[in-house]
Motif scaffolding. Structure first.
Motif, PDB file in Angstrom:
ATOM      1  N   ALA A   1      45.972  43.668  37.373  1.00 26.14           N
ATOM      2  CA  ALA A   1      45.895  43.665  38.833  1.00 26.14           C
ATOM      3  C   ALA A   1      46.723  44.803  39.429  1.00 26.14           C
ATOM      4  CB  ALA A   1      46.382  42.325  39.375  1.00 26.14           C
ATOM      5  N   LEU A   2      47.930  45.007  38.898  1.00 29.03           N
ATOM      6  CA  LEU A   2      48.781  46.084  39.413  1.00 29.03           C
ATOM      7  C   LEU A   2      48.142  47.445  39.154  1.00 29.03           C
ATOM      8  CD1 LEU A   2      51.365  46.961  40.778  1.00 29.03           C
ATOM      9  CD2 LEU A   2      52.524  46.837  38.571  1.00 29.03           C
ATOM     10  N   ARG A   3      47.518  47.572  38.004  1.00 27.60           N
ATOM     11  CA  ARG A   3      46.836  48.833  37.696  1.00 27.60           C
ATOM     12  C   ARG A   3      45.689  49.075  38.673  1.00 27.60           C
ATOM     13  NH1 ARG A   3      45.109  49.248  31.604  1.00 27.60           N
ATOM     14  NH2 ARG A   3      47.294  48.619  31.511  1.00 27.60           N
ATOM     15  N   GLY A   4      44.945  48.027  38.997  1.00 28.23           N
ATOM     16  CA  GLY A   4      43.847  48.162  39.957  1.00 28.23           C
ATOM     17  C   GLY A   4      44.334  48.542  41.333  1.00 28.23           C
ATOM     18  N   ILE A   5      45.442  47.927  41.781  1.00 25.41           N
ATOM     19  CA  ILE A   5      45.998  48.246  43.097  1.00 25.41           C
ATOM     20  C   ILE A   5      46.473  49.689  43.132  1.00 25.41           C
ATOM     21  CG2 ILE A   5      47.945  47.766  44.632  1.00 25.41           C
ATOM     22  CD1 ILE A   5      47.654  44.820  43.837  1.00 25.41           C
ATOM     23  N   SER A   6      47.082  50.145  42.053  1.00 19.69           N
ATOM     24  CA  SER A   6      47.560  51.535  41.988  1.00 19.69           C
ATOM     25  C   SER A   6      46.401  52.513  42.118  1.00 19.69           C
ATOM     26  CB  SER A   6      48.310  51.772  40.675  1.00 19.69           C
ATOM     27  OG  SER A   6      49.432  50.917  40.561  1.00 19.69           O
ATOM     28  N   LEU A   7      45.295  52.200  41.464  1.00 15.19           N
ATOM     29  CA  LEU A   7      44.136  53.087  41.545  1.00 15.19           C
ATOM     30  C   LEU A   7      43.468  52.999  42.917  1.00 15.19           C
ATOM     31  CD1 LEU A   7      42.607  52.567  37.986  1.00 15.19           C
ATOM     32  CD2 LEU A   7      43.888  54.544  38.835  1.00 15.19           C
ATOM     33  N   ASP A   8      43.535  51.829  43.557  1.00 16.32           N
ATOM     34  CA  ASP A   8      43.006  51.715  44.929  1.00 16.32           C
ATOM     35  C   ASP A   8      43.791  52.622  45.876  1.00 16.32           C
ATOM     36  OD1 ASP A   8      41.086  49.916  44.180  1.00 16.32           O
ATOM     37  OD2 ASP A   8      42.229  48.140  44.776  1.00 16.32           O
ATOM     38  N   ILE A   9      45.107  52.655  45.719  1.00 18.16           N
ATOM     39  CA  ILE A   9      45.943  53.543  46.540  1.00 18.16           C
ATOM     40  C   ILE A   9      45.562  54.986  46.273  1.00 18.16           C
ATOM     41  CG2 ILE A   9      48.302  54.362  46.922  1.00 18.16           C
ATOM     42  CD1 ILE A   9      49.234  51.500  46.299  1.00 18.16           C
ATOM     43  N   PHE A  10      45.330  55.315  45.016  1.00 15.94           N
ATOM     44  CA  PHE A  10      44.909  56.671  44.652  1.00 15.94           C
ATOM     45  C   PHE A  10      43.609  57.025  45.357  1.00 15.94           C
ATOM     46  CE2 PHE A  10      42.422  59.600  42.153  1.00 15.94           C
ATOM     47  CZ  PHE A  10      43.327  60.587  41.796  1.00 15.94           C
ATOM     48  N   ASP A  11      42.646  56.111  45.330  1.00 20.00           N
ATOM     49  CA  ASP A  11      41.351  56.385  45.963  1.00 20.00           C
ATOM     50  C   ASP A  11      41.491  56.544  47.470  1.00 20.00           C
ATOM     51  OD1 ASP A  11      40.121  56.277  43.497  1.00 20.00           O
ATOM     52  OD2 ASP A  11      39.624  54.146  43.663  1.00 20.00           O
ATOM     53  N   ARG A  12      42.355  55.750  48.103  1.00 19.69           N
ATOM     54  CA  ARG A  12      42.575  55.893  49.543  1.00 19.69           C
ATOM     55  C   ARG A  12      43.181  57.258  49.861  1.00 19.69           C
ATOM     56  NH1 ARG A  12      44.737  50.470  49.693  1.00 19.69           N
ATOM     57  NH2 ARG A  12      46.841  51.296  50.016  1.00 19.69           N
ATOM     58  N   THR A  13      44.012  57.734  48.964  1.00 21.24           N
ATOM     59  CA  THR A  13      44.663  59.032  49.184  1.00 21.24           C
ATOM     60  C   THR A  13      43.643  60.143  49.301  1.00 21.24           C
ATOM     61  OG1 THR A  13      46.614  58.290  47.957  1.00 21.24           O
ATOM     62  CG2 THR A  13      46.342  60.664  48.246  1.00 21.24           C
ATOM     63  N   PHE A  14      42.554  60.055  48.543  1.00 19.11           N
ATOM     64  CA  PHE A  14      41.570  61.127  48.527  1.00 19.11           C
ATOM     65  C   PHE A  14      40.363  60.830  49.419  1.00 19.11           C
ATOM     66  CE2 PHE A  14      43.943  62.178  44.707  1.00 19.11           C
ATOM     67  CZ  PHE A  14      44.019  63.554  44.803  1.00 19.11           C
ATOM     68  N   ALA A  15      40.444  59.786  50.238  1.00 16.94           N
ATOM     69  CA  ALA A  15      39.323  59.463  51.127  1.00 16.94           C
ATOM     70  C   ALA A  15      39.083  60.577  52.123  1.00 16.94           C
ATOM     71  CB  ALA A  15      39.600  58.141  51.853  1.00 16.94           C
ATOM     72  N   ILE A  16      40.141  61.143  52.681  1.00 17.81           N
ATOM     73  CA  ILE A  16      39.998  62.205  53.670  1.00 17.81           C
ATOM     74  C   ILE A  16      39.420  63.464  53.032  1.00 17.81           C
ATOM     75  CG2 ILE A  16      42.333  63.133  53.379  1.00 17.81           C
ATOM     76  CD1 ILE A  16      42.427  63.461  56.430  1.00 17.81           C
TER      77      ILE A  16
END
Length: 827
Positions: A682-697
């Motif tokens: 779960a923590l790994r998934g959340i970390s990757l979600d943050i990564f994906d949000r970072t590159f949304a722009i």
């Protein structure tokens, strides 16, 4: 044609203006917030371990030093009743605050109530958004523990006053702040107002002589500068990507003006024949470009404002995830930013019009009057341009090799690589069409050969359109490769960094920072739960060093530590020495930014004075681009005090399920402190979600660049349709059916897209390598593993081909409706 060109340039300017306004608005919101809390303070007194005893303030305030002092406590809380909004808690001494900050200027403030009870002054905008009223109880969670204050009044954010930056703020008394933030007997800092000149220097010397126990005095703006530096690389990269859309828009202007010159070649020839000078023709073409560029840029500014309103949320989310809490209430329409975008749009238009303007003036009258002159010259110039491409290549190599750590110079090198590619495109298109003619001819016969030959026959416009589409698609491929490589590297890093079964921490205000602490007694209980075979703790503290304020990661070394942290440099035996010796490790970004490595030293300010720590290793870390230093808990406690526990990593006993252990944690912490217990996955998934949000722009900018390139192809095809209407009429008069016209034009546009896609693959790959090894390295200090997926390259070719075919639908429809008799009639 004119409308398409205005649209292309407008979108390019809109992206530049939108990104600049977004960056400016975020920066201004941060500055206003920092200035509102700093006020007129010129210096700050801070402690080496983050929190300083409030007795220091008492001692300085009663020592009659002659300087103005104001204590401060800062922290963050969540409001469960208002969408879990994050608010900033500021604790002040209202009696001292007025002479330094002036946060509270209210004459109707009940001072006795403010000082003696849990009363908070709430930002008026926050109160309106959350439906808060005076005397209402306001519940909040701080480090997962529920607290409550009473709304005692409101702080009005005024445009002209210092309160403009108090967005999302609760102002409380020092004692209330200490109670809420569990900082009994401590302060975050002491703000100091010191006069300029020799008198001020004497005051600094006097204060410094009275400071003991790891306390230092520093300029107020130094802290603001450090925090502002965190986002600089983020802003630079967004700005550079935004310029790509404008550069692609330049191809549109070039296409438009070139077509205008071709369309009026007879008129230009007649003007030259009756005595109009080359200079006058040049100025006429240039003025025409300005008449296109100026209104397009103005439209772009309006679109940029709308775009920034959409991007500000994405940018703010990224900053809040990675750096610090920021509230941006609105887009700041800076005249300087708008003028800059307008000037860039007009300048780009003017520069792109220079080649066709020179084309209109550089040949003699007889040549201009011949309809085939431009294309003949274009095919001749293609070989010359290929030779000239060596120049930009050498400049790019020099800029990248000799520019040190400059990000903007790295982007300049990237730009010259693109220029080199553009200069090579005409020759590449000519060669590509040779093979395309054979392929289309074998598969589709005469119609296929005609379509491939038509691309070269109109090289002056198709070459530019292909280059524009190829550059935009190559940029998409390059950024995609970079993001995928980054994501793959982070996934691999998480796979060995997250070794424990369950991770426990309080809810974080900033996703990538662990400033909140678990209650010490509760942490010990959790470590002793049945089913826990082993555990270790992590803490995050801001410490004072000779490099300024830096983030320290405090760990408990154990048998799993060597597997959890991978070294870039340093010997493996350092893990056995970490607890007993004064050594520390640097994260790779920290080492790169500060030019410190194994064998060097960092000086820490401790209560015992300055202590020198030897750098024993550099470790791989993708959690912070700012960089961190890593210390053993025993070493930190020995020199700087107890760092607390920000997180626990728990290993489950064999046979105990992670879900069962998480339920035990939730049961033990219920009613005491809100904790987030997550499994490894779960923590790994959340970390990757943050990564994906970072590159949304970034994804938004890539899409806009493709849109501009699509318009470029469409404009080129419209130009061809207008110019070659007579040719199509001849073909129709000789028996070509409407369906064959559709096929002819579609094959031509598809061929252009196919060539652009094929050409974009090598360019995109080179740009990706530069982004990964030059731009990313200089921006953040990380080393990434390159991940090249053939599927991405196939997708890129299909994207370019599909975009070109879609852009050709309307011109195909228009060409198929040409009336042969009308098109062949001479006016």
């Amino acid at each position: 044609m004119l409308l398409l060109s205005i649209s292309g340039v407008a979108i390019g300017v809109a992206v530049v203006a939108g990104i600049d306004l977004t960056n400016h608005s975020a920066s201004r919101a941060f500055r206003l917030s920092a200035d509102a809390v700093t006020g007129t303070a010129t210096h700050q007194i801070v402690a080496s371990s983050g929190e300083l005893p409030d007795s220091v303030y008492v001692a300085l305030a009663t020592a009659r030093t002659g300087v103005r002092l104001a204590p401060l406590i800062e922290g963050y809380a969540r409001l469960p009743s208002c969408d879990r909004r994050i608010v900033r808690i500021i604790g002040i001494d209202p009696l001292a605050d007025g002479e330094v900050r002036g946060l509270v200027r209210r004459t109707d403030l009940d001072l006795g109530r403010f000082l003696s009870s849990r009363t908070a002054l709430v930002d008026r905008n926050l109160a309106d958004q959350c439906g808060l009223e005076a005397d209402q109880a306001l519940r909040m969670r701080i480090d997962g523990i529920e607290k409550e204050v009473t709304v005692g009044g409101f702080v009005e954010a005024s445009e002209g006053g210092g309160n403009k930056g108090l967005t999302g703020v609760l102002v409380v008394d020092i004692s209330t702040g200490q109670e809420l933030l569990s900082m009994a007997g401590s302060l975050s800092r002491i703000d100091v107002r010191i006069a300029e000149g020799d008198a001020g220097q004497e005051d600094i010397t006097l204060l410094t002589s009275r400071l003991r126990g790891g306390l230092v005095i520093q300029r107020s703006d130094s802290r603001t500068q450090v925090v502002g530096d965190m986002t600089r690389a983020f802003e630079v990269n967004l700005s550079a990507l935004s310029l790509l859309a404008l550069m692609v828009g330049m191809f549109l202007i070039y296409n438009t003006i070139t077509f205008s010159v071709v369309q009026r070649r007879i008129l230009i020839g007649r003007l030259r024949a009756i005595g109009v000078s080359r200079r006058q023709v040049f100025l006429m073409v240039l003025l025409e470009s300005l008449l296109v560029g100026l209104p397009a840029s103005i439209v772009g500014l309006a679109l940029g404002v709308l775009l920034s309103k959409g991007l500000i949320g994405l940018a703010t989310q990224t900053i809040n995830d990675l750096y610090f809490v920021l509230t941006v209430s609105s887009v700041d329409l800076s005249p300087a930013v708008l003028l800059k975008a307008l000037a860039l749009g007009v300048l780009a238009t003017s520069l792109s019009a220079v080649p066709p303007a020179m084309e209109a003036t550089s040949v003699d009258v007889a040549t201009v009057l011949r309809s085939s002159s431009l294309e003949s010259r274009a095919r001749l110039d293609a070989r010359r341009l290929a030779v000239f491409a060596i120049g930009p290549l050498m400049v790019a190599i020099a800029l990248i090799a000799l520019s040190g750590k400059s990000v903007w110079t790295g982007y300049a090198g990237l730009f010259f690589v693109i220029v080199m590619f553009v200069l090579l495109t005409p020759v590449a298109v000519t060669v590509g069409c040779y093979f395309l003619r054979r392929i289309f001819g074998s598969a589709l016969g005469t119609l296929g050969r005609m379509a491939a030959r038509a691309i070269v026959a109109s090289l002056s416009r198709t070459g530019v359109a292909i280059a524009a589409l190829a550059v935009a698609v190559a940029a998409t491929l390059a950024v995609g490769i970079m993001v995928n490589s980054f994501r793959g590297t982070v996934e691999q890093w998480l796979s060995y960094t997250l070794q424990a079964d369950v991770y426990v921490q309080p809810p974080r205000v900033i996703a990538r920072r662990g400033d909140s602490l678990i209650e010490a007694a509760l942490a010990e209980e959790l470590r002793g739960l049945p089913g826990v075979s082993d555990s270790y703790s992590v803490a995050h503290k801001a410490i004072q060093t000779d490099l300024g304020t830096v983030d320290a990661v405090v760990i408990e070394p154990g048998p799993m530590t060597p597997r959890t942290f991978r070294l870039r440099s340093g010997s493996e035996d350092l893990w056995t020495r970490l607890e007993d010796e004064d050594i520390l490790l640097l994260s790779e970004p920290f080492s790169y930014r500060h030019d410190r490595g194994v064998g060097g030293h960092i000086e820490l300010t401790t209560p015992e004075g300055i202590r020198r720590f030897r750098i024993a290793g550099v470790y791989v870390d993708y959690a912070s681009d700012v960089g961190t230093v890593l210390m053993a808990r025993s070493t930190f406690t020995r020199h700087l005090g107890d760092p607390g526990i920000a997180g626990l990593a728990l290993y489950a006993t064999q046979g105990v399920a992670e879900s069962d252990l998480i339920r035990q944690i939730e049961s033990r912490s219920a009613g005491r402190q809100e904790l987030v217990a997550q499994s490894n996955a779960a923590l790994r998934g959340i970390s990757l979600d943050i990564f994906d949000r970072t590159f949304a722009i970034t994804s938004v900018l890539r899409l806009l660049a493709i849109v501009v390139a699509f318009i470029g192809v469409l404009s080129a095809l419209m130009a061809l349709q207008l110019e070659r209407s007579r040719e199509i009429a001849v073909l129709r008069a000789n028996g070509m059916s409407v369906g064959q016209v559709w096929g002819y034009v579609s094959l031509q546009t598809g061929g252009m897209g196919l060539l652009a896609g094929i050409l974009s693959v090598p360019l995109g790959s080179v740009l990706a390598l530069l982004l990964i090894h030059v731009i990313n390295r200089r921006s953040f200090g990380w080393t990434l593993e390159v991940s090249l997926d053939p599927a991405d390259m196939v997708y890129t070719i299909l994207l370019a081909t599909g975009a070109a075919i879609l852009a050709g639908l309307y011109p195909s429809w228009v060409m198929s409706r040409i009336n042969p008799s009308s098109a062949l009639r001479y006016e």
